[in-house]
Design a protein around this motif. Sequence first.
Motif, PDB file in Angstrom:
ATOM      1  N   CYS A  92       0.873  -1.182   0.000  1.00  0.00           N
ATOM      2  CA  CYS A  92       0.000   0.000   0.000  1.00  0.00           C
ATOM      3  C   CYS A  92       0.905   1.226   0.000  1.00  0.00           C
ATOM      4  N   VAL A  93       1.000   1.865  -1.176  1.00  0.00           N
ATOM      5  CA  VAL A  93       1.947   2.966  -1.357  1.00  0.00           C
ATOM      6  C   VAL A  93       1.227   4.169  -1.971  1.00  0.00           C
ATOM      7  N   GLU A  94       1.889   5.312  -1.970  1.00  0.00           N
ATOM      8  CA  GLU A  94       1.324   6.520  -2.560  1.00  0.00           C
ATOM      9  C   GLU A  94       1.112   6.313  -4.052  1.00  0.00           C
ATOM     10  N   ASP A  95      -0.023   6.767  -4.547  1.00  0.00           N
ATOM     11  CA  ASP A  95      -0.367   6.653  -5.957  1.00  0.00           C
ATOM     12  C   ASP A  95       0.081   7.930  -6.672  1.00  0.00           C
ATOM     13  N   PRO A  96       1.104   7.847  -7.518  1.00  0.00           N
ATOM     14  CA  PRO A  96       1.613   9.050  -8.178  1.00  0.00           C
ATOM     15  C   PRO A  96       0.611   9.672  -9.154  1.00  0.00           C
ATOM     16  N   ASP A  97      -0.423   8.936  -9.538  1.00  0.00           N
ATOM     17  CA  ASP A  97      -1.430   9.468 -10.457  1.00  0.00           C
ATOM     18  C   ASP A  97      -2.490  10.307  -9.752  1.00  0.00           C
ATOM     19  N   TYR A  98      -2.527  10.274  -8.424  1.00  0.00           N
ATOM     20  CA  TYR A  98      -3.534  11.013  -7.659  1.00  0.00           C
ATOM     21  C   TYR A  98      -2.859  11.797  -6.538  1.00  0.00           C
ATOM     22  N   ARG A  99      -2.269  12.910  -6.897  1.00  0.00           N
ATOM     23  CA  ARG A  99      -1.589  13.756  -5.917  1.00  0.00           C
ATOM     24  C   ARG A  99      -2.563  14.817  -5.412  1.00  0.00           C
ATOM     25  N   GLU A 100      -2.754  14.852  -4.095  1.00  0.00           N
ATOM     26  CA  GLU A 100      -3.662  15.818  -3.478  1.00  0.00           C
ATOM     27  C   GLU A 100      -3.004  16.395  -2.234  1.00  0.00           C
ATOM     28  N   THR A 101      -3.316  17.647  -1.945  1.00  0.00           N
ATOM     29  CA  THR A 101      -2.796  18.282  -0.740  1.00  0.00           C
ATOM     30  C   THR A 101      -3.596  17.793   0.468  1.00  0.00           C
ATOM     31  N   GLU A 102      -3.094  18.072   1.642  1.00  0.00           N
ATOM     32  CA  GLU A 102      -3.826  17.713   2.858  1.00  0.00           C
ATOM     33  C   GLU A 102      -5.184  18.415   2.879  1.00  0.00           C
ATOM     34  N   GLU A 103      -5.215  19.664   2.432  1.00  0.00           N
ATOM     35  CA  GLU A 103      -6.472  20.405   2.374  1.00  0.00           C
ATOM     36  C   GLU A 103      -7.472  19.713   1.434  1.00  0.00           C
ATOM     37  N   GLU A 104      -7.003  19.263   0.283  1.00  0.00           N
ATOM     38  CA  GLU A 104      -7.875  18.559  -0.665  1.00  0.00           C
ATOM     39  C   GLU A 104      -8.372  17.231  -0.096  1.00  0.00           C
ATOM     40  N   LEU A 105      -7.504  16.523   0.605  1.00  0.00           N
ATOM     41  CA  LEU A 105      -7.899  15.249   1.207  1.00  0.00           C
ATOM     42  C   LEU A 105      -8.943  15.455   2.299  1.00  0.00           C
ATOM     43  N   LEU A 106      -8.780  16.503   3.100  1.00  0.00           N
ATOM     44  CA  LEU A 106      -9.763  16.799   4.142  1.00  0.00           C
ATOM     45  C   LEU A 106     -11.092  17.240   3.533  1.00  0.00           C
ATOM     46  N   ALA A 107     -11.035  17.980   2.423  1.00  0.00           N
ATOM     47  CA  ALA A 107     -12.268  18.375   1.726  1.00  0.00           C
ATOM     48  C   ALA A 107     -12.959  17.134   1.157  1.00  0.00           C
ATOM     49  N   LYS A 108     -12.189  16.181   0.648  1.00  0.00           N
ATOM     50  CA  LYS A 108     -12.770  14.946   0.123  1.00  0.00           C
ATOM     51  C   LYS A 108     -13.424  14.157   1.246  1.00  0.00           C
ATOM     52  N   LYS A 109     -12.782  14.118   2.409  1.00  0.00           N
ATOM     53  CA  LYS A 109     -13.371  13.433   3.568  1.00  0.00           C
ATOM     54  C   LYS A 109     -14.712  14.070   3.915  1.00  0.00           C
ATOM     55  N   ALA A 110     -14.764  15.397   3.949  1.00  0.00           N
ATOM     56  CA  ALA A 110     -16.014  16.095   4.265  1.00  0.00           C
ATOM     57  C   ALA A 110     -17.075  15.789   3.211  1.00  0.00           C
ATOM     58  N   TRP A 111     -16.687  15.758   1.950  1.00  0.00           N
ATOM     59  CA  TRP A 111     -17.616  15.449   0.862  1.00  0.00           C
ATOM     60  C   TRP A 111     -18.165  14.030   0.981  1.00  0.00           C
ATOM     61  N   LEU A 112     -17.292  13.080   1.260  1.00  0.00           N
ATOM     62  CA  LEU A 112     -17.717  11.680   1.359  1.00  0.00           C
ATOM     63  C   LEU A 112     -18.706  11.438   2.496  1.00  0.00           C
ATOM     64  N   HIS A 113     -18.597  12.213   3.554  1.00  0.00           N
ATOM     65  CA  HIS A 113     -19.399  11.946   4.742  1.00  0.00           C
ATOM     66  C   HIS A 113     -20.501  12.978   4.967  1.00  0.00           C
ATOM     67  N   ASN A 114     -20.912  13.659   3.898  1.00  0.00           N
ATOM     68  CA  ASN A 114     -21.964  14.665   3.967  1.00  0.00           C
ATOM     69  C   ASN A 114     -23.107  14.220   3.053  1.00  0.00           C
ATOM     70  N   GLU A 115     -24.285  14.029   3.576  1.00  0.00           N
ATOM     71  CA  GLU A 115     -25.423  13.516   2.815  1.00  0.00           C
ATOM     72  C   GLU A 115     -25.771  14.345   1.588  1.00  0.00           C
ATOM     73  N   ASP A 116     -25.592  15.630   1.625  1.00  0.00           N
ATOM     74  CA  ASP A 116     -25.981  16.496   0.521  1.00  0.00           C
ATOM     75  C   ASP A 116     -24.824  16.832  -0.410  1.00  0.00           C
ATOM     76  N   ALA A 117     -23.724  16.091  -0.290  1.00  0.00           N
ATOM     77  CA  ALA A 117     -22.532  16.414  -1.075  1.00  0.00           C
ATOM     78  C   ALA A 117     -22.724  16.171  -2.556  1.00  0.00           C
ATOM     79  N   VAL A 118     -22.069  16.989  -3.339  1.00  0.00           N
ATOM     80  CA  VAL A 118     -22.080  16.869  -4.793  1.00  0.00           C
ATOM     81  C   VAL A 118     -20.655  17.092  -5.279  1.00  0.00           C
ATOM     82  N   ILE A 119     -20.196  16.298  -6.228  1.00  0.00           N
ATOM     83  CA  ILE A 119     -18.872  16.505  -6.818  1.00  0.00           C
ATOM     84  C   ILE A 119     -19.067  17.217  -8.153  1.00  0.00           C
ATOM     85  N   ALA A 120     -18.232  18.187  -8.406  1.00  0.00           N
ATOM     86  CA  ALA A 120     -18.339  18.932  -9.669  1.00  0.00           C
ATOM     87  C   ALA A 120     -17.273  18.477 -10.637  1.00  0.00           C
TER      88      ALA A 120
END
Length: 120
Positions: A92-120
């Motif tokens: 289980c290693v870092e995926d070089p094809d999906y580089r995200e900042t800590e801020e982006e990862l935390l935003a993704k966490k919030a999106w995944l766990h929010n019932e009304d979330a939408v991805i653009a």
Amino acid sequence: MAIIITDDCINCGACEPECPNTAIYEGGAEWTWGEGTQLQFIELEDGSKLGGKDPQEPVSNDFYYIVPGKCTECKGFHEEPQCAAVCPVDCCVEDPDYRETEEELLAKKAWLHNEDAVIA
């Protein structure tokens, strides 16, 4: 960035229950956006909607895999990716094809766990 499981995987399954986003699946298994998250639906870039329970094609048929769109490297849950911490063969290693900042990862966490979330 997301984590990827390399082809060194021995299919032990130790990683799967450790993922707080349910982003890890056994090889050949279909996955859903809603499993392990609060997503009822997602809106794709073209404006179409996809249900959270709609089955998606496996990322790998041969060994366990991580869905990059659901992987947050355990940010907001743990100090390190839990899949990597428990993997007996260090595949289980870092995926070089999906580089995200800590801020982006935390935003993704919030999106995944929010019932009304939408991805653009």
